[in-house]
Design a protein around this motif. Structure first.
Motif, PDB file in Angstrom:
ATOM      1  N   LEU A  78      -0.922  63.391  32.562  1.00  0.00           N
ATOM      2  CA  LEU A  78      -0.461  62.919  31.261  1.00  0.00           C
ATOM      3  C   LEU A  78       0.560  61.786  31.330  1.00  0.00           C
ATOM      4  O   LEU A  78       0.627  60.975  30.409  1.00  0.00           O
ATOM      5  CB  LEU A  78       0.154  64.090  30.477  1.00  0.00           C
ATOM      6  N   ALA A  79       1.359  61.740  32.392  1.00  0.00           N
ATOM      7  CA  ALA A  79       2.545  60.874  32.381  1.00  0.00           C
ATOM      8  C   ALA A  79       2.331  59.501  33.001  1.00  0.00           C
ATOM      9  O   ALA A  79       3.270  58.713  33.048  1.00  0.00           O
ATOM     10  CB  ALA A  79       3.702  61.575  33.098  1.00  0.00           C
ATOM     11  N   TYR A  80       1.118  59.175  33.467  1.00  0.00           N
ATOM     12  CA  TYR A  80       0.941  57.926  34.200  1.00  0.00           C
ATOM     13  C   TYR A  80       1.215  56.686  33.336  1.00  0.00           C
ATOM     14  O   TYR A  80       1.592  55.632  33.850  1.00  0.00           O
ATOM     15  CB  TYR A  80      -0.478  57.846  34.780  1.00  0.00           C
ATOM     16  N   LYS A  81       1.054  56.812  32.014  1.00  0.00           N
ATOM     17  CA  LYS A  81       1.251  55.648  31.147  1.00  0.00           C
ATOM     18  C   LYS A  81       2.718  55.257  31.012  1.00  0.00           C
ATOM     19  O   LYS A  81       3.029  54.180  30.497  1.00  0.00           O
ATOM     20  CB  LYS A  81       0.648  55.916  29.768  1.00  0.00           C
ATOM     21  N   ARG A  82       3.619  56.116  31.479  1.00  0.00           N
ATOM     22  CA  ARG A  82       5.039  55.774  31.436  1.00  0.00           C
ATOM     23  C   ARG A  82       5.342  54.509  32.224  1.00  0.00           C
ATOM     24  O   ARG A  82       6.307  53.800  31.933  1.00  0.00           O
ATOM     25  CB  ARG A  82       5.874  56.929  32.001  1.00  0.00           C
ATOM     26  N   VAL A  83       4.545  54.232  33.245  1.00  0.00           N
ATOM     27  CA  VAL A  83       4.801  53.079  34.094  1.00  0.00           C
ATOM     28  C   VAL A  83       4.747  51.775  33.299  1.00  0.00           C
ATOM     29  O   VAL A  83       5.386  50.786  33.665  1.00  0.00           O
ATOM     30  CB  VAL A  83       3.802  53.044  35.279  1.00  0.00           C
ATOM     31  N   MET A  84       4.019  51.761  32.178  1.00  0.00           N
ATOM     32  CA  MET A  84       3.902  50.536  31.381  1.00  0.00           C
ATOM     33  C   MET A  84       5.244  50.166  30.774  1.00  0.00           C
ATOM     34  O   MET A  84       5.667  49.001  30.811  1.00  0.00           O
ATOM     35  CB  MET A  84       2.864  50.748  30.286  1.00  0.00           C
ATOM     36  N   PHE A  85       5.934  51.128  30.211  1.00  0.00           N
ATOM     37  CA  PHE A  85       7.260  50.856  29.650  1.00  0.00           C
ATOM     38  C   PHE A  85       8.256  50.506  30.759  1.00  0.00           C
ATOM     39  O   PHE A  85       9.143  49.679  30.560  1.00  0.00           O
ATOM     40  CB  PHE A  85       7.765  52.047  28.852  1.00  0.00           C
ATOM     41  N   ALA A  86       8.112  51.136  31.921  1.00  0.00           N
ATOM     42  CA  ALA A  86       9.013  50.839  33.035  1.00  0.00           C
ATOM     43  C   ALA A  86       8.819  49.408  33.518  1.00  0.00           C
ATOM     44  O   ALA A  86       9.788  48.675  33.752  1.00  0.00           O
ATOM     45  CB  ALA A  86       8.779  51.825  34.175  1.00  0.00           C
ATOM     46  N   ALA A  87       7.574  49.000  33.688  1.00  0.00           N
ATOM     47  CA  ALA A  87       7.285  47.668  34.220  1.00  0.00           C
ATOM     48  C   ALA A  87       7.681  46.560  33.262  1.00  0.00           C
ATOM     49  O   ALA A  87       8.010  45.447  33.690  1.00  0.00           O
ATOM     50  CB  ALA A  87       5.799  47.560  34.557  1.00  0.00           C
ATOM     51  N   THR A  88       7.653  46.844  31.948  1.00  0.00           N
ATOM     52  CA  THR A  88       8.011  45.830  30.948  1.00  0.00           C
ATOM     53  C   THR A  88       9.465  45.949  30.501  1.00  0.00           C
ATOM     54  O   THR A  88       9.856  45.370  29.479  1.00  0.00           O
ATOM     55  CB  THR A  88       7.093  45.942  29.717  1.00  0.00           C
ATOM     56  N   MET A  89      10.257  46.734  31.257  1.00  0.00           N
ATOM     57  CA  MET A  89      11.688  46.865  31.005  1.00  0.00           C
ATOM     58  C   MET A  89      11.971  47.445  29.622  1.00  0.00           C
ATOM     59  O   MET A  89      12.887  47.030  28.924  1.00  0.00           O
ATOM     60  CB  MET A  89      12.398  45.519  31.180  1.00  0.00           C
ATOM     61  N   ARG A  90      11.168  48.437  29.226  1.00  0.00           N
ATOM     62  CA  ARG A  90      11.377  49.089  27.928  1.00  0.00           C
ATOM     63  C   ARG A  90      11.502  50.596  28.120  1.00  0.00           C
ATOM     64  O   ARG A  90      10.976  51.381  27.323  1.00  0.00           O
ATOM     65  CB  ARG A  90      10.216  48.748  26.985  1.00  0.00           C
ATOM     66  N   GLU A  91      12.197  50.977  29.159  1.00  0.00           N
ATOM     67  CA  GLU A  91      12.356  52.402  29.443  1.00  0.00           C
ATOM     68  C   GLU A  91      13.110  53.129  28.338  1.00  0.00           C
ATOM     69  O   GLU A  91      13.055  54.356  28.247  1.00  0.00           O
ATOM     70  CB  GLU A  91      13.076  52.603  30.780  1.00  0.00           C
ATOM     71  N   VAL A  92      13.820  52.383  27.517  1.00  0.00           N
ATOM     72  CA  VAL A  92      14.547  53.016  26.413  1.00  0.00           C
ATOM     73  C   VAL A  92      13.591  53.789  25.511  1.00  0.00           C
ATOM     74  O   VAL A  92      13.966  54.807  24.921  1.00  0.00           O
ATOM     75  CB  VAL A  92      15.331  51.955  25.610  1.00  0.00           C
ATOM     76  N   GLU A  93      12.341  53.327  25.400  1.00  0.00           N
ATOM     77  CA  GLU A  93      11.354  54.028  24.582  1.00  0.00           C
ATOM     78  C   GLU A  93      11.056  55.409  25.157  1.00  0.00           C
ATOM     79  O   GLU A  93      10.915  56.394  24.419  1.00  0.00           O
ATOM     80  CB  GLU A  93      10.059  53.201  24.478  1.00  0.00           C
ATOM     81  N   ILE A  94      10.941  55.482  26.476  1.00  0.00           N
ATOM     82  CA  ILE A  94      10.697  56.762  27.143  1.00  0.00           C
ATOM     83  C   ILE A  94      11.901  57.676  26.976  1.00  0.00           C
ATOM     84  O   ILE A  94      11.765  58.877  26.710  1.00  0.00           O
ATOM     85  CB  ILE A  94      10.399  56.547  28.640  1.00  0.00           C
ATOM     86  N   VAL A  95      13.090  57.109  27.131  1.00  0.00           N
ATOM     87  CA  VAL A  95      14.315  57.899  27.059  1.00  0.00           C
ATOM     88  C   VAL A  95      14.466  58.552  25.689  1.00  0.00           C
ATOM     89  O   VAL A  95      14.859  59.714  25.577  1.00  0.00           O
ATOM     90  CB  VAL A  95      15.541  57.017  27.387  1.00  0.00           C
ATOM     91  N   LYS A  96      14.166  57.811  24.620  1.00  0.00           N
ATOM     92  CA  LYS A  96      14.269  58.375  23.272  1.00  0.00           C
ATOM     93  C   LYS A  96      13.383  59.604  23.120  1.00  0.00           C
ATOM     94  O   LYS A  96      13.798  60.639  22.588  1.00  0.00           O
ATOM     95  CB  LYS A  96      13.868  57.319  22.240  1.00  0.00           C
TER      96      LYS A  96
END
Length: 510
Positions: free
Chosen positions: A140-158
Motif C-alpha cells: 500500500l505504501a509505495y506511492k509515498r515515494v512520489m511525495f518524497a521525491a518531489t519534496m512534498r513530504e509535508v502531505e504525508i506527515v499531515k
C-alpha cells in the motif's frame, strides 16, 4: 523554491507530532498499568525480526528514489510513471516473499523467546498481526515515494499525524475498557491501512499520469539497470538489517523477554524524539539529492561543511539531552522500577551522537547510489555489532549490547564518508577526521558539564523541565562561543537569515 519546500516540509508538522508524542506517553502509561510489560517485549522483539526480514526490500526504495531525481528535474512524466510502475511491481513481489518467510519463521520463535509466560498460540497471533503492519508498506505504501521525491513530504506527515492521533486515542480507550492486547494491535493495523490508502488516493489525484497502466517486464527492469543496483545494494541491505535489527533479539535470547519490555519504554521516548528530528531533517535528503544532480560540484563543498557543522550541533544537543533526561523521565513518568541504569543511558547517548553527527553525510551518500563503494564497511559494521554485543552483554547486560551497537555504527560512518569524499568532496579526508577529533573533545566537555549541572536538579516534573533548559542553553552557548568565527558557522547564519524571509513567503502563499 528548493529551500522554501525543504523548510516547509521540515517545520509544518512538528507541533502536531509533539501532540502525538504526548498521547503516546499517556498510552504507554496506561499500558503499563493495565497490561503486562512482557507484551512490550514481544512488540520490540518482533519489530526487530521484521527489520531483519526487510532485507527482502533489496534497497529498491532508495534505488528508485535516486533514479527519480533526474526524471523529476526534467519533468519527464513518462519516465516517472515508468519508475513508479517498476516500484509497484517489485514491491508486490517483495511483500509476498516477506509474508512467506514470516510464516515459515513462526515455529522457530520458541528458540528466540526466553522466559515465555504466554500460550504459544497467543504469541503467534501477536507475530502475525505485527507482520500485517509490515506488509502494508509493500502493498500500500509505495506511492509515498512520489511525495518524497518531489519534496512534498509535508502531505504525508499531515495524513500520518491524523491517523496516528486517532490510533492512539482509540488504543487508550481499548486499554481502559477492554484490556485486550490483540484488539490494541488490530487498531494499529487498521489505522496503518487507512493512512496508506489516503496517501495513495492523494497521489493519484495530484499526479494523474501515474494512473496509466504501464506493463512492466523483466526487460524493462534490465534496461533501467535496476538489477545491477540491487546486486550492489543487497549486500548493504543484509548487513544494515543485521546491524539495526538484532538488539531486541539478542536481549531476548541472552537476557530474557522482560528486558526487552523494559527497553521498549526507552525506545518509545527515543523513537518519538528521533522522529521529530527526522521530520525536520529528512526533507533535506531530497533537497540535497536535487542539488547534487542539478548544481556544479564546486558550489557544494562549502554547503557540505555547513551541514556537517549542523550535524554536530544537533548531535551534541540530542545525545547530551538523552544522557541527562532519559533515566529521570522514565523514573518520573513510568516509575523507578522501569529504569535500566546510567550505563545504558550513556551507551545509548553515545550511539545517538554517532548517528546524528554524520546525519548529513548519510544524506549526501544516498544521492550517489553506487552501493558497491562501501559494502565492505557495512559488512564490518554488522559483524562488529554482533560480536561485541554478545561479548559485552556478558559483562554489562543491556548496556553492553548497546555498546556493541556503537562499535558497529562506526563502520557505517566510515563507509559513508568514504563514498561522499570519493564522489563529491575534493579536500583530503584527513581534514574531516581532524574536525571530528576536535568535535569529540568538545562534545565530551559538554557532556561532563551539563550532566554535572543536571545532577543538581530534583527528580520530579519541575526537575525535568530544568534539565531540559540546561541542555538547550548550555549546549547552544558553548557551540556558538567555540564556532562563531568559523566559515561554516558564518554560512549557517546567512542561511538562517534567508530562512526568515523564505518561511514568511511560504506561509503567505499558503
Amino acid at each position: 523554491m528548493r529551500i522554501r519546500n525543504t523548510l516547509l516540509n521540515s517545520f509544518s508538522s512538528v507541533g502536531s507530532y509533539l501532540l502525538i508524542a504526548i498521547l503516546a506517553v499517556v498510552l504507554r502509561k496506561y499500558f503499563l498499568v493495565y497490561l503486562p510489560t512482557e507484551y512490550l517485549g514481544y512488540e520490540g522483539l518482533f519489530s526487530d525480526i521484521f527489520a531483519i526480514l526487510s532485507i527482502a526490500d533489496l534497497g529498491v526504495g532508495s534505488i528508485i528514489l535516486y533514479r527519480m531525481y533526474p526524471a523529476i528535474a526534467r519533468n519527464d512524466e513518462i519516465e516517472i510513471a515508468r519508475l513508479m510502475s517498476v516500484y509497484k511491481f517489485l514491491y508486490r513481489i517483495i511483500g509476498f516473499g516477506i509474508a512467506a518467510v514470516g510464516l515459515i519463521l513462526i515455529p522457530f520463535l520458541r528458540y528466540i523467546i526466553r522466559d515465555n509466560s504466554l500460550d504459544w498460540s497467543y504469541v503467534y497471533t501477536i507475530f502475525i498481526i505485527q507482520m500485517l503492519v509490515q506488509l502494508c508498506s509493500y502493498f500500500l505504501a509505495y506511492k509515498r515515494v512520489m511525495f518524497a521525491a518531489t519534496m512534498r513530504e509535508v502531505e504525508i506527515v499531515k495524513i500520518d499525524t491524523a491517523c496516528t492521533m486517532v490510533s492512539n486515542v482509540v488504543r487508550i480507550v481499548v486499554i481502559l475498557l477492554l484490556k485486550n492486547y490483540i484488539i490494541y494491535l488490530l487498531v494499529g493495523v487498521l489505522c496503518n491501512v487507512l493512512a496508506n490508502l489516503w496517501v495513495a488516493r492523494k497521489v493519484n489525484h495530484e499526479y494523474s499520469y501515474l494512473k496509466s497502466n504501464i506493463k512492466i517486464t523483466r526487460e524493462d527492469i534490465n534496461e533501467l539497470g535496476i538489477f545491477k543496483d540491487i546486486k550492489n545494494s543487497i549486500f548493504q541491505k543484509i548487513c544494515g538489517a543485521i546491524y539495526g535489527g538484532t538488539d531486541s533479539i539478542l536481549i531476548s535470547a541472552l537476557l530474557g523477554i522482560s528486558k526487552v519490555g523494559l527497553l521498549s519504554n526507552y525506545n518509545l521516548i527515543s523513537g518519538y524524539v528521533n522522529n521529530v528530528f527526522n521530520k525536520i531533517l529528512n526533507p533535506f535528503q531530497q533537497s540535497i539529492g536535487n542539488y547534487v544532480h542539478s548544481e556544479e560540484k564546486s558550489k557544494g563543498e562549502n554547503l557540505f561543511r555547513m551541514f556537517d557543522r549542523v550535524s554536530f550541533f544537533i548531535a551534541c544537543f540530542v545525545s547530551v539531552s538523552f544522557f541527562c533526561l532519559l533515566n529521570p523521565f522514565i523514573s518520573v513518568v513510568f516509575g523507578k522500577q522501569y529504569v535500566i541504569g546510567t550505563m545504558y543511558a550513556l551507551a545509548f547517548s553515545v550511539n545517538q551522537y554517532v548517528a546524528y553527527n554524520h546525519k548529513f553525510v548519510c544524506f549526501y551518500r544516498q544521492a550517489f547510489g553506487k552501493y558497491e563503494l562501501d559494502k565492505w564497511y557495512i559488512a564490518l559494521a554488522a559483524m562488529l555489532n554482533i560480536v561485541f554485543s554478545v561479548i559485552l552483554a556478558q559483562f554489562f547486560g543491556v548496556a553492553g549490547i548497546i555498546m556493541g551497537t556503537v562499535i558497529g555504527h562506526m563502520g557505517f560512518w566510515i563507509g559513508r564518508v568514504r563514498v561522499v569524499y570519493s564522489e563529491y568532496i575534493s579536500e583530503p579526508v584527513v581534514k574531516y577526521v581532524m574536525r571530528q577529533m576536535i568535535n569529540l573533545m568538545i562534545w565530551g566537555s559538554e557532556m561532563y558539564l551539563i550532566y554535572f549541572l543536571c545532577d543538581l536538579c530534583p527528580m520530579n516534573v519541575v526537575g525535568l523541565i530544568e534539565r531540559g533548559g540546561i541542555c538547550v542553553v548550555v549546549s547552544s552557548i558553548m557551540n556558538v562561543v567555540i564556532f562563531n568565527r568559523t566559515p561554516s558557522f558564518k554560512l549557517m547564519i546567512q542561511y538562517i537569515r534567508r530562512t526568515k524571509d523564505t518561511l514568511k513567503d511560504g506561509i503567505s502563499k499558503k
